[in-house]
Write a protein that holds these residues in place. Structure first.
Motif, mmCIF file in Angstrom:
data_model
loop_
_atom_site.group_PDB
_atom_site.id
_atom_site.type_symbol
_atom_site.label_atom_id
_atom_site.label_comp_id
_atom_site.label_asym_id
_atom_site.label_seq_id
_atom_site.Cartn_x
_atom_site.Cartn_y
_atom_site.Cartn_z
ATOM 1 N N ALA A 159 0.836 -1.203 0.000
ATOM 2 C CA ALA A 159 0.000 0.000 0.000
ATOM 3 C C ALA A 159 0.870 1.252 0.000
ATOM 4 C CB ALA A 159 -0.924 -0.011 1.224
ATOM 5 N N VAL A 160 1.912 1.243 0.826
ATOM 6 C CA VAL A 160 2.821 2.391 0.890
ATOM 7 C C VAL A 160 3.558 2.566 -0.435
ATOM 8 C CG1 VAL A 160 4.962 3.212 1.950
ATOM 9 C CG2 VAL A 160 3.105 2.412 3.380
ATOM 10 N N ALA A 161 3.936 1.463 -1.080
ATOM 11 C CA ALA A 161 4.640 1.554 -2.365
ATOM 12 C C ALA A 161 3.784 2.267 -3.405
ATOM 13 C CB ALA A 161 5.016 0.157 -2.850
ATOM 14 N N VAL A 162 2.478 1.985 -3.415
ATOM 15 C CA VAL A 162 1.579 2.662 -4.361
ATOM 16 C C VAL A 162 1.495 4.149 -4.026
ATOM 17 C CG1 VAL A 162 -0.778 2.758 -5.241
ATOM 18 C CG2 VAL A 162 0.263 0.540 -4.752
ATOM 19 N N LEU A 163 1.426 4.474 -2.732
ATOM 20 C CA LEU A 163 1.394 5.875 -2.317
ATOM 21 C C LEU A 163 2.689 6.599 -2.706
ATOM 22 C CD1 LEU A 163 -0.233 5.656 1.240
ATOM 23 C CD2 LEU A 163 -1.188 6.788 -0.769
ATOM 24 N N VAL A 164 3.816 5.921 -2.520
ATOM 25 C CA VAL A 164 5.105 6.527 -2.873
ATOM 26 C C VAL A 164 5.157 6.823 -4.367
ATOM 27 C CG1 VAL A 164 7.578 6.044 -3.107
ATOM 28 C CG2 VAL A 164 6.418 5.584 -0.941
ATOM 29 N N ALA A 165 4.708 5.878 -5.181
ATOM 30 C CA ALA A 165 4.693 6.107 -6.632
ATOM 31 C C ALA A 165 3.825 7.313 -6.966
ATOM 32 C CB ALA A 165 4.184 4.867 -7.355
ATOM 33 N N GLY A 166 2.660 7.408 -6.328
ATOM 34 C CA GLY A 166 1.777 8.538 -6.585
ATOM 35 C C GLY A 166 2.410 9.861 -6.194
ATOM 36 N N ALA A 167 3.085 9.885 -5.035
ATOM 37 C CA ALA A 167 3.726 11.116 -4.576
ATOM 38 C C ALA A 167 4.866 11.529 -5.503
ATOM 39 C CB ALA A 167 4.237 10.923 -3.143
ATOM 40 N N VAL A 168 5.644 10.559 -5.979
ATOM 41 C CA VAL A 168 6.747 10.881 -6.890
ATOM 42 C C VAL A 168 6.200 11.391 -8.218
ATOM 43 C CG1 VAL A 168 8.736 9.951 -8.143
ATOM 44 C CG2 VAL A 168 8.320 9.259 -5.786
ATOM 45 N N TRP A 169 5.125 10.790 -8.707
ATOM 46 C CA TRP A 169 4.499 11.291 -9.939
ATOM 47 C C TRP A 169 4.058 12.738 -9.763
ATOM 48 C CZ3 TRP A 169 1.935 5.963 -10.403
ATOM 49 C CH2 TRP A 169 2.531 5.228 -11.453
ATOM 50 N N LEU A 170 3.462 13.056 -8.589
ATOM 51 C CA LEU A 170 3.037 14.429 -8.343
ATOM 52 C C LEU A 170 4.230 15.381 -8.357
ATOM 53 C CD1 LEU A 170 0.294 14.397 -5.536
ATOM 54 C CD2 LEU A 170 0.022 14.938 -7.962
ATOM 55 N N GLU A 171 5.330 14.948 -7.765
ATOM 56 C CA GLU A 171 6.515 15.812 -7.781
ATOM 57 C C GLU A 171 7.045 15.971 -9.201
ATOM 58 O OE1 GLU A 171 10.931 16.291 -5.726
ATOM 59 O OE2 GLU A 171 9.371 15.104 -4.745
ATOM 60 N N ARG A 172 7.025 14.885 -9.960
ATOM 61 C CA ARG A 172 7.473 14.969 -11.357
ATOM 62 C C ARG A 172 6.618 15.955 -12.147
ATOM 63 N NH1 ARG A 172 10.129 10.026 -13.213
ATOM 64 N NH2 ARG A 172 11.978 9.928 -11.891
ATOM 65 N N ALA A 173 5.334 16.038 -11.796
ATOM 66 C CA ALA A 173 4.427 16.941 -12.496
ATOM 67 C C ALA A 173 4.522 18.370 -11.965
ATOM 68 C CB ALA A 173 2.990 16.440 -12.369
ATOM 69 N N GLY A 174 5.346 18.584 -10.942
ATOM 70 C CA GLY A 174 5.506 19.919 -10.378
ATOM 71 C C GLY A 174 4.425 20.316 -9.404
ATOM 72 N N SER A 175 3.643 19.329 -8.911
ATOM 73 C CA SER A 175 2.522 19.637 -8.020
ATOM 74 C C SER A 175 2.829 19.383 -6.549
ATOM 75 C CB SER A 175 1.297 18.794 -8.421
ATOM 76 O OG SER A 175 0.936 19.042 -9.758
ATOM 77 N N LEU A 176 4.010 18.895 -6.249
ATOM 78 C CA LEU A 176 4.322 18.543 -4.853
ATOM 79 C C LEU A 176 5.819 18.628 -4.633
ATOM 80 C CD1 LEU A 176 3.158 17.369 -2.160
ATOM 81 C CD2 LEU A 176 3.657 15.093 -3.076
ATOM 82 N N ALA A 177 6.194 19.126 -3.481
ATOM 83 C CA ALA A 177 7.601 19.148 -3.076
ATOM 84 C C ALA A 177 7.650 19.229 -1.564
ATOM 85 C CB ALA A 177 8.345 20.332 -3.691
ATOM 86 N N ALA A 178 8.617 18.559 -0.974
ATOM 87 C CA ALA A 178 8.738 18.543 0.482
ATOM 88 C C ALA A 178 9.410 19.822 0.963
ATOM 89 C CB ALA A 178 9.546 17.324 0.918
ATOM 90 N N PRO A 179 9.029 20.304 2.147
ATOM 91 C CA PRO A 179 9.700 21.490 2.704
ATOM 92 C C PRO A 179 11.127 21.169 3.120
ATOM 93 C CG PRO A 179 8.141 20.579 4.286
ATOM 94 C CD PRO A 179 7.937 19.827 3.006
ATOM 95 N N GLY A 180 11.936 22.219 3.264
ATOM 96 C CA GLY A 180 13.355 22.031 3.569
ATOM 97 C C GLY A 180 13.610 21.302 4.860
#
Length: 351
Positions: A249-270
């Motif tokens: 389940a976490v692996a699917v979430l991780v893939a989704g989060a990385v896709w969002l970052e690739r699309a420029g819609s998500l980034a972690a704070p410093g």
């Protein structure tokens, strides 16, 4: 690798931070219960879920290793570079903490509240001997080393995917046969422990990110979150093979989060990236420090209430881990990398 894949994926660093903080909270709750004041049952149950931070780490490790090394050339030279990089990353921060724990147990064996046995060989090498290492949390590193050794085959075997498939098959066969595989005291049979399938889940997530469009981000996040809710709603035994469900389940979430970052819609704070960078150091030092904090809290009435003791243990674990990262882990690894780069430059220079 070139281009975007060379950049740090900030959501992975954030994931490492979340995993580390979850484990710190879990061990802080245990230390508080044992040495200061018992937590209410509901509170302890909630903090106990932090143990799944280990599974999160395994998924992230599988993702990162495949992402970082999938495009490496085949052959002994690349395999050697991979092995040196991984061994240096594991052992350089680990050995000082391991040696400190070995020395402490040799001089003051009563420090271990459970008077548990431990293996000097496993403590120094992270090889599975059937006895735990002196640093209790290092049992996960034994599994990590097994995974690194298995991935090393990818540099020499064309059909590495079939080896991974066979590994998963043997893990599933072991579950069906009731194979006993201890997590805390790994043996060579622990290579087939169900929790190792989470490395594979991470690798599959990395492959999905490489090959599919970021348009899959939304469905992946929905599916992963639904699977995670179902996992906890079913009250799955944390020590049983169904624990793999959390990892997938976490692996699917991780893939989704990385896709969002690739699309420029998500980034972690410093600050989360910093904690992610320090996550291994935090993992290494937090448990002994949290235990010490809880023992101190148990001696002072003002610190004894469980919320105070718990907060103290968490702050000490994270604070000492961050200090260890900044004062030793980061500069030591940077120094060794510069030495390696200088050595390569000298070797390539015309004579």
């Amino acid at each position: 690798m070139t281009g975007r894949r060379d950049r740090v994926i900030t959501v992975l660093q954030a994931g490492r931070a979340v995993a580390a903080l979850s484990i710190v909270a879990y061990h802080a709750a245990i230390a508080t219960r044992d040495y200061a004041q018992a937590l209410p049952e509901a509170a302890f149950f909630a903090f106990e879920r932090g143990a799944f931070g280990v599974d999160f780490f395994f998924v992230l490790s599988g993702f990162i290793i495949l992402h970082a090394h999938r495009d490496d050339p085949a052959g002994a030279a690349a395999a050697r570079a991979y092995a040196v990089k991984r061994l240096m990353r594991i052992y350089v921060p680990y050995w000082p903490v391991a040696l400190a724990m070995i020395g402490l147990y040799l001089v003051l064996p009563q420090v271990s509240g459970s008077q548990r046995s431990w293996s000097l060989v496993t403590s120094l090498t992270l090889l599975p001997t059937g006895a735990p290492p002196a640093l209790a949390a290092a049992w996960t590193l034994v599994h990590e080393m097994m995974f690194y050794a298995l991935f090393l085959l990818s540099y020499f075997v064309r059909g590495f995917a079939w080896i991974v498939a066979a590994w998963v098959g043997l893990i599933l066969a072991g579950i069906w046969l009731g194979l006993e595989t201890s997590y805390a005291a790994p043996t060579w049979l622990s290579l087939f422990a169900p929790i190792n399938a989470e490395f594979v889940a991470g690798m599959l997530a990395a492959l999905a990110v490489r090959r599919a469009s970021p348009a899959w981000a939304g469905p992946a996040l929905v599916i992963g979150l639904a699977a995670l809710v179902a996992f906890f709603a079913l009250g799955t035994d944390p020590a049983g093979p169904a624990r793999m469900g959390f990892g997938f389940a976490v692996a699917v979430l991780v893939a989704g989060a990385v896709w969002l970052e690739r699309a420029g819609s998500l980034a972690a704070p410093g600050w989360m990236i910093l904690l992610g960078d320090a996550s291994y150091a935090i993992y290494l030092v937090h448990n002994p420090v949290a235990s010490l904090g809880a023992r101190i809290a148990g001696r002072f009435e003002a610190l004894r209430p469980w919320p105070v003791s718990l907060a103290l243990c968490i702050l000490l674990g994270v604070g000492f881990g961050l200090a260890y990262h900044l004062a030793f882990e980061r500069p030591a690894l940077a120094f060794l990398r510069r030495r390696q780069a200088r050595g390569r430059s000298l070797a390539q220079a015309p004579r």
